[in-house]
Write a protein that holds these residues in place. Structure first.
Motif, PDB file in Angstrom:
ATOM      1  N   LEU A  53       0.832  -1.203   0.000  1.00 42.00           N
ATOM      2  CA  LEU A  53       0.000   0.000   0.000  1.00 42.00           C
ATOM      3  C   LEU A  53       0.871   1.259   0.000  1.00 42.00           C
ATOM      4  O   LEU A  53       0.565   2.241  -0.687  1.00 42.00           O
ATOM      5  N   VAL A  56       2.113   1.624  -3.515  1.00 43.61           N
ATOM      6  CA  VAL A  56       1.082   2.177  -4.401  1.00 43.61           C
ATOM      7  C   VAL A  56       1.048   3.698  -4.257  1.00 43.61           C
ATOM      8  O   VAL A  56       1.023   4.434  -5.251  1.00 43.61           O
ATOM      9  N   THR A  72      -0.071  -2.028  -7.470  1.00 39.48           N
ATOM     10  CA  THR A  72      -1.521  -2.164  -7.260  1.00 39.48           C
ATOM     11  C   THR A  72      -1.897  -3.641  -7.312  1.00 39.48           C
ATOM     12  O   THR A  72      -2.629  -4.138  -6.448  1.00 39.48           O
ATOM     13  N   HIS A  76      -3.196  -5.853  -4.032  1.00 41.76           N
ATOM     14  CA  HIS A  76      -4.442  -6.632  -4.097  1.00 41.76           C
ATOM     15  C   HIS A  76      -4.176  -8.102  -3.772  1.00 41.76           C
ATOM     16  O   HIS A  76      -4.922  -8.721  -3.002  1.00 41.76           O
ATOM     17  N   ILE A  85      -6.674   0.532  -1.315  1.00 42.32           N
ATOM     18  CA  ILE A  85      -5.783   1.015  -2.365  1.00 42.32           C
ATOM     19  C   ILE A  85      -6.125   2.464  -2.711  1.00 42.32           C
ATOM     20  O   ILE A  85      -5.235   3.316  -2.807  1.00 42.32           O
TER      21      ILE A  85
END
Length: 126
Positions: A53, A56, A72, A76, A85
């Motif tokens: 995270l 990201v 990303t 996930h 996210i």
């Protein structure tokens, strides 16, 4: 005007052949980078999901399309929801905007626009 404006027109697709060529050109550095990356993203004080995270968010600040896509997907896979996210992306947006706002101090100082100290903040005079 040529091109469709798609990211594929601006950024070539990362392929296994490109990865192999990078390894061929600088094998020791490539291996060191991969070892570093594995170590950074391994579970530690922060779990892998949290690290992804963060990645990201940072990828959105650095605006690397390859990093945005890759991290990303990895976030996930490590269990991050779409909501988590998107919140990470909003944190990145706030930090980017906050940096611009905070740096206004430089512009204000350059213009001689320093604010007077409020009376309540002034030290008591003897």
């Amino acid at each position: 005007m040529s091109g469709s404006g798609r990211s594929e027109d601006l950024y070539p697709t990362a392929t296994p052949e490109i990865g192999a060529r990078r390894r061929q050109l600088t094998p020791a550095i490539d291996q060191a980078f991969h070892n570093f990356s594995r170590a950074v993203f391994a579970d530690g004080a922060l779990p892998q999901k949290t690290k992804q995270l963060i990645a990201v968010a940072v990828a959105h600040v650095t605006q690397c399309p390859y990093c945005i896509t890759g991290h990303t997907r990895l976030a996930h896979r490590k269990g991050a929801s779409s909501e988590e996210i998107m919140e990470a992306i909003w944190v990145a947006a706030e930090m980017r905007a906050g940096g611009a706002f905070a740096h206004s101090t430089l512009a204000l100082h350059t213009l001689g626009e320093t604010a007077p100290v409020p009376a309540s903040d002034k030290p008591d005079e003897p």
